[in-house]
Design an enzyme around this catalytic site. Sequence first.
Site, PDB file in Angstrom:
ATOM      1  N   ASN A 158       7.385  57.408  -2.848  1.00  0.00           N
ATOM      2  CA  ASN A 158       7.161  57.367  -4.294  1.00  0.00           C
ATOM      3  C   ASN A 158       7.967  56.267  -4.986  1.00  0.00           C
ATOM      4  OD1 ASN A 158       8.967  59.570  -3.280  1.00  0.00           O
ATOM      5  ND2 ASN A 158       9.690  59.528  -5.395  1.00  0.00           N
ATOM      6  N   GLN A 186       1.695  60.736  -2.957  1.00  0.00           N
ATOM      7  CA  GLN A 186       1.491  59.382  -3.485  1.00  0.00           C
ATOM      8  C   GLN A 186       0.353  58.637  -2.802  1.00  0.00           C
ATOM      9  OE1 GLN A 186       2.693  58.067  -6.126  1.00  0.00           O
ATOM     10  NE2 GLN A 186       4.340  59.496  -6.596  1.00  0.00           N
ATOM     11  N   GLY A 207      -2.031  67.263  -8.291  1.00  0.00           N
ATOM     12  CA  GLY A 207      -3.015  66.837  -9.283  1.00  0.00           C
ATOM     13  C   GLY A 207      -2.528  65.726 -10.195  1.00  0.00           C
ATOM     14  N   HIS A 208      -1.310  65.877 -10.707  1.00  0.00           N
ATOM     15  CA  HIS A 208      -0.897  64.959 -11.780  1.00  0.00           C
ATOM     16  C   HIS A 208      -0.554  63.554 -11.313  1.00  0.00           C
ATOM     17  CE1 HIS A 208       3.673  64.940 -11.662  1.00  0.00           C
ATOM     18  NE2 HIS A 208       3.448  65.981 -10.882  1.00  0.00           N
ATOM     19  N   THR A 244      -3.631  84.595  -9.529  1.00  0.00           N
ATOM     20  CA  THR A 244      -4.916  84.226 -10.136  1.00  0.00           C
ATOM     21  C   THR A 244      -5.012  82.715 -10.247  1.00  0.00           C
ATOM     22  OG1 THR A 244      -4.941  86.307 -11.329  1.00  0.00           O
ATOM     23  CG2 THR A 244      -6.378  84.557 -12.174  1.00  0.00           C
ATOM     24  N   CYS A 332      13.343  61.755 -10.693  1.00  0.00           N
ATOM     25  CA  CYS A 332      14.147  62.936 -10.364  1.00  0.00           C
ATOM     26  C   CYS A 332      15.593  62.562 -10.084  1.00  0.00           C
ATOM     27  CB  CYS A 332      13.570  63.643  -9.153  1.00  0.00           C
ATOM     28  SG  CYS A 332      11.793  63.807  -9.237  1.00  0.00           S
TER      29      CYS A 332
HETATM   30  C1  LIG Z   1       5.535  63.858  -7.544  1.00  0.00           C
HETATM   31  C2  LIG Z   1       5.799  64.055  -6.096  1.00  0.00           C
HETATM   32  C3  LIG Z   1       6.002  65.343  -5.560  1.00  0.00           C
HETATM   33  C4  LIG Z   1       6.057  66.561  -6.415  1.00  0.00           C
HETATM   34  O1  LIG Z   1       4.805  66.964  -6.909  1.00  0.00           O
HETATM   35  P1  LIG Z   1       4.805  68.011  -8.131  1.00  0.00           P
HETATM   36  O2  LIG Z   1       3.363  68.350  -8.297  1.00  0.00           O
HETATM   37  O3  LIG Z   1       5.381  67.302  -9.303  1.00  0.00           O
HETATM   38  O4  LIG Z   1       5.621  69.180  -7.696  1.00  0.00           O
HETATM   39  C5  LIG Z   1       6.220  65.458  -4.217  1.00  0.00           C
HETATM   40  N1  LIG Z   1       6.234  64.385  -3.416  1.00  0.00           N
HETATM   41  C6  LIG Z   1       6.027  63.139  -3.878  1.00  0.00           C
HETATM   42  C7  LIG Z   1       6.030  61.997  -2.921  1.00  0.00           C
HETATM   43  C8  LIG Z   1       5.819  62.935  -5.241  1.00  0.00           C
HETATM   44  O5  LIG Z   1       5.648  61.695  -5.685  1.00  0.00           O
END
Ligand SMILES: *Cc1c(COP(=O)(O)O)cnc(C)c1O
Length: 396
Positions: A158, A186, A207-208, A244, A332
């Site tokens: 990431n 990623q 998802g995000h 759910t 983070c």
């Molecule tokens: C963002 C990320 C996560 C965490 O995903 P979340 O849905 O925010 O818990 C885990 N691993 C990598 C490599 C990420 O970039």
Amino acid sequence: MDCGSDKVIYMDNNATTKIAPEVVDAMMPFLTDCYGNPSSMHTFGGQVGRYIEEARQSVADLIGAEPEEIVFTSCGTESDSTAILSALQTFPDKRHVVTTRVEHPAVKNLCENLDNLTGHKHRITRLPVESDGTLDLKRYEEALSDDTAIVSVMWANNETGVIFPVEEMAAMARERGILFHTDAVQAVGKIPINMTTNAVDFLSLSGHKLHAPKGVGVLYIRKGTPFIPFLNGGHQERGRRGGTENVASIIGLGRACSLAAEKMDEENTRVRALRDKLEKGLLSSIPKSLLNGHPTLRLPNTTNISFEFVEGEAILLHMNRYNICASSGSACTSGSLEPSHVLRAMGVPFTAAHGSIRFSLSIYNTEEEVDFVLDKMPGIIENLRQMSPFWNNGEA
Ligand SMILES: *Cc1c(COP(=O)(O)O)cnc(C)c1O
């Protein structure tokens, strides 16, 4: 609420992404009229289940999996924890885990807490990386042992975007009867992934990170892989994840995956070209700037550049004045004074690690935005260096 989204130049897509408008449209009915519980006996609720299955199919199609192999979770972090803890419960006598020094905190901090979480002592091998962020497969092979329960290695980093040879590594684990998990959060949507041609047992996605909402993820579990659920409860997800369903977000993730399949080409051509233009432009116009990470074994959207003798946080503040969004290291890890664990593992010198900026692009970025950033960055760095006690007229 006006949060200024129309003004920002958003180059922080490895932290989170814009929800695609098509995804919002797909979700809306499930946030309004279609609120039934998919587990209900009545048609009103039960019909929702059909849309969840369509979403499951779209996720499966993006990564070349079978729909039965897709389990919806609440996030990438949950998927990572679930896979690793399942393997350790499956093989209670195997107490060895192989991972790397550059994992996302979702895997890194889980591994650091395994003894507390399981009540057993574990031996963790954290593979080092080379100065360009790549792994040495020989060392990996030597780390695998009869006692190894699971390997967990991210598909793409990431912070730097460096891609690991997970398919080769998974094959080596399978030969030895060791389960293999990859955090592909990623990688999914940015590079092609085909589960039919690899030996990966567990894969996490979120998802995000691919234009779906926050708070939904997937754990891929290969058919036949022993699995012990993390969340026990109702019979949702075929008994593999109680709770759910987050219906609207699951529908959104399905739509995001079908979009990602359509846009994969653009990601690897237009977005890659923008990233390359940004990277080359910054490295050539700003003295004492260095690329962190392998020049080619990298995601198409990410560039991580160190500007020596300046502080990443200060750079970000000045970029923020121009509404340019990026990160210094991982979102983070910022907030601590230590440089990122990823750059430290790569041996990036202290003076450079502190001044690292990650730009992560998406299909929503434009060439005008890249040109704007290229126009502003040299001045920002120059001004900060004039104030730096370590910098005198371009000489360290
Ligand atoms: C963002 C990320 C996560 C965490 O995903 P979340 O849905 O925010 O818990 C885990 N691993 C990598 C490599 C990420 O970039």
